[in-house]
Design an enzyme around this catalytic site. Structure first.
Site, short mmCIF file in Angstrom:
data_model
loop_
_atom_site.label_atom_id
_atom_site.label_comp_id
_atom_site.label_asym_id
_atom_site.label_seq_id
_atom_site.Cartn_x
_atom_site.Cartn_y
_atom_site.Cartn_z
CG HIS A 9 -3.06 3.40 2.37
ND1 HIS A 9 -3.59 3.07 1.14
CD2 HIS A 9 -3.13 2.28 3.14
CE1 HIS A 9 -3.96 1.80 1.18
NE2 HIS A 9 -3.71 1.30 2.37
CG ASN A 55 -6.55 -0.75 1.47
OD1 ASN A 55 -5.88 -0.37 0.51
ND2 ASN A 55 -6.02 -1.25 2.56
CB CYS A 110 -0.96 0.00 1.18
SG CYS A 110 -2.03 -1.42 1.21
O1 UT7 Z 1 -3.42 -1.26 3.87
C1 UT7 Z 1 -3.29 -1.99 5.03
C2 UT7 Z 1 -4.48 -2.90 5.12
N1 UT7 Z 1 -5.06 -3.20 6.34
C3 UT7 Z 1 -5.66 -2.32 7.18
O2 UT7 Z 1 -5.58 -1.15 7.11
C4 UT7 Z 1 -6.52 -2.98 8.23
C5 UT7 Z 1 -6.40 -2.35 9.56
N2 UT7 Z 1 -7.39 -2.93 10.42
C6 UT7 Z 1 -8.69 -2.54 10.37
O3 UT7 Z 1 -9.08 -1.72 9.58
C7 UT7 Z 1 -9.62 -3.12 11.39
O4 UT7 Z 1 -8.89 -3.96 12.27
C8 UT7 Z 1 -10.82 -3.92 10.78
C9 UT7 Z 1 -11.79 -2.95 10.12
C10 UT7 Z 1 -10.32 -4.95 9.81
C11 UT7 Z 1 -11.57 -4.64 11.90
O5 UT7 Z 1 -12.01 -3.71 12.87
P1 UT7 Z 1 -11.71 -3.96 14.42
O6 UT7 Z 1 -12.38 -2.89 15.13
O7 UT7 Z 1 -10.24 -4.12 14.59
O8 UT7 Z 1 -12.47 -5.32 14.68
P2 UT7 Z 1 -11.87 -6.70 15.22
O9 UT7 Z 1 -11.06 -7.38 14.19
O10 UT7 Z 1 -11.26 -6.47 16.57
O11 UT7 Z 1 -13.21 -7.50 15.46
C12 UT7 Z 1 -14.18 -7.12 16.45
C13 UT7 Z 1 -15.31 -8.10 16.37
C14 UT7 Z 1 -14.87 -9.56 16.40
O12 UT7 Z 1 -15.84 -10.29 17.14
P3 UT7 Z 1 -15.59 -10.71 18.66
O13 UT7 Z 1 -14.32 -11.52 18.65
O14 UT7 Z 1 -15.44 -9.41 19.39
O15 UT7 Z 1 -16.82 -11.47 19.01
C15 UT7 Z 1 -14.90 -9.99 14.96
O16 UT7 Z 1 -15.15 -11.36 14.79
O17 UT7 Z 1 -16.01 -7.93 15.12
C16 UT7 Z 1 -16.05 -9.19 14.43
N3 UT7 Z 1 -15.93 -8.90 13.00
C17 UT7 Z 1 -16.99 -8.58 12.25
N4 UT7 Z 1 -18.30 -8.47 12.53
C18 UT7 Z 1 -19.12 -8.12 11.52
C19 UT7 Z 1 -14.81 -8.86 12.24
N5 UT7 Z 1 -15.12 -8.54 10.97
C20 UT7 Z 1 -16.48 -8.36 10.96
C21 UT7 Z 1 -17.40 -7.99 9.94
N6 UT7 Z 1 -18.71 -7.88 10.28
N7 UT7 Z 1 -17.02 -7.74 8.67
#
Ligand code: UT7
Length: 330
Positions: free
Chosen positions: A257, A287, A116
């Site tokens: 980004h 992204n 990225c």
């Molecule tokens: O260019 C570089 C590329 N990558 C990035 O920039 C990614 C950086 N990370 C992020 O943007 C965020 O971490 C995400 C948007 C991917 C996820 O957000 P988060 O606030 O970090 O959520 P999380 O992964 O901590 O998940 C929280 C909860 C989990 O459930 P539990 O364990 O709390 O019960 C996940 O299973 O949300 C759940 N979850 C979802 N729920 C509904 C994860 N993805 C989803 C989804 N829909 N799409």
């Protein structure tokens, strides 16, 4: 050290026609429009057609940038393509794009993979080569078809990414102090495992087993990447401002980004800048990796968000983990 000012002579971008909304994704995996919007800021993304590859997106953006610069393909002697999703493992996407755009066979053409952060790395490389006088006019393209590498059954990644391409034509100016003022590039190689595609390279060649495991798809530890992204992007922004004796307030527009609106809001807060000073279009594209900054830059220019004399700060991070920042005076 560059001996001449290297400037952006024109920009262009292209996003495939097909729009994939959050509602569509919530029919594929267990998620909702509300969850995706509140956690990432993304509403929709563009997805390339099955017969469209990265080079096809890149060619459209490249043509638009050449037209914007009022130059023809024959004027280009250097093509640098930032991508981690080339049409094939070999040859480079750049060679495919060279042929489709009709660039001279005497042009140097290569890909650069900094995920990225790729566009900032490619811009720095092209400007160094043009600034030194070794090349005269460069076309720099960031292009990705991430939809081919995303696991559409993984709700933690599939909603984030989109396809697209952005391009810039680089030349020189006799006016000192304009164009690319400087860059700050780096990488945290110890964190490769946080965001990667395990199979399809020499470490784990594609096999029936890797295919069955889905090892050819993007794997990401989202939370860890999020925290590192905020930290390294803030540092890369602060470092380059300090190097050039500038305060954040002197920046007309920050083009970050486009990964997650919450990452952008956190950086704005740490730099004590209003978030309105950051260009955001991830709501419409998600992204797009190396394409995200050049698409945003092209839109910002077209929308009149950048005026002559303004200083723009580009800042990115990505798999690797790579990071980079750049300052441009228009
Ligand atoms: O260019 C570089 C590329 N990558 C990035 O920039 C990614 C950086 N990370 C992020 O943007 C965020 O971490 C995400 C948007 C991917 C996820 O957000 P988060 O606030 O970090 O959520 P999380 O992964 O901590 O998940 C929280 C909860 C989990 O459930 P539990 O364990 O709390 O019960 C996940 O299973 O949300 C759940 N979850 C979802 N729920 C509904 C994860 N993805 C989803 C989804 N829909 N799409």
């Amino acid at each position: 050290m560059a001996t001449r000012s290297t400037v952006i002579l024109g920009t262009g971008s292209y996003a495939p026609e097909h729009v994939l909304t959050n509602d569509h994704i919530s029919k594929m995996v267990e998620t909702s429009d509300e969850w995706i919007r509140s956690r990432s800021g993304i509403r929709e993304r563009r997805i390339a057609a099955p017969n469209e590859a990265t080079s096809d997106l890149a060619v459209q953006a490249g043509r638009r940038a050449l037209a914007d610069a009022r130059l023809s393909a024959a004027d280009i002697d250097l093509l640098v393509v930032a991508t981690m999703t080339p049409d094939h493992p070999m040859p480079s996407a750049a060679c495919v794009i060279q042929h489709k755009l009709g660039l001279p066979t005497t042009a140097a053409c290569f890909d650069l993979n900094a995920a990225c952060s790729g566009f900032i790395y490619a811009l720095d490389t092209a400007c160094a080569l043009v600034g030194s006088g070794r090349y005269h006019k460069a076309l720099v393209i960031g292009a990705e078809k991430l939809s081919s590498f995303v696991d559409w059954s993984d709700r933690g990644t599939c909603m984030l990414f989109g396809d697209g391409a952005g391009a810039a034509v680089i030349g020189t100016s006799k006016t000192p102090g304009v164009g690319l003022l400087g860059t700050r590039l780096g990488a945290l190689g110890e964190d490769t495992h946080l965001l990667y595609v395990p199979a399809g390279g020499s470490r784990m060649p594609t096999s029936a087993k890797t295919f069955a495991n889905g090892d050819h798809f993007v794997k990401m530890k989202g939370k860890e990447v999020f925290k590192l992204a905020v930290r390294v992007m803030e540092e890369a922004a602060r470092d380059i401002l300090e190097q050039h004796g500038l305060s954040a307030n002197q920046i007309g527009l920050v083009i970050p980004h486009q990964a997650n609106l919450r990452i952008i809001e956190a950086i704005a807060q740490y730099l004590e800048l209003p978030v309105e000073r950051f260009f955001v279009n991830l709501d419409r594209y998600g992204n797009t990796s190396a394409a995200s900054i050049p698409i945003a830059m092209d839109e910002a220019l077209r929308l009149g968000r950048i005026k002559p004399g303004d200083i723009t700060l580009l800042v990115a991070f990505g798999a690797g983990l790579t990071y980079g920042s750049a300052l441009i005076r228009w």
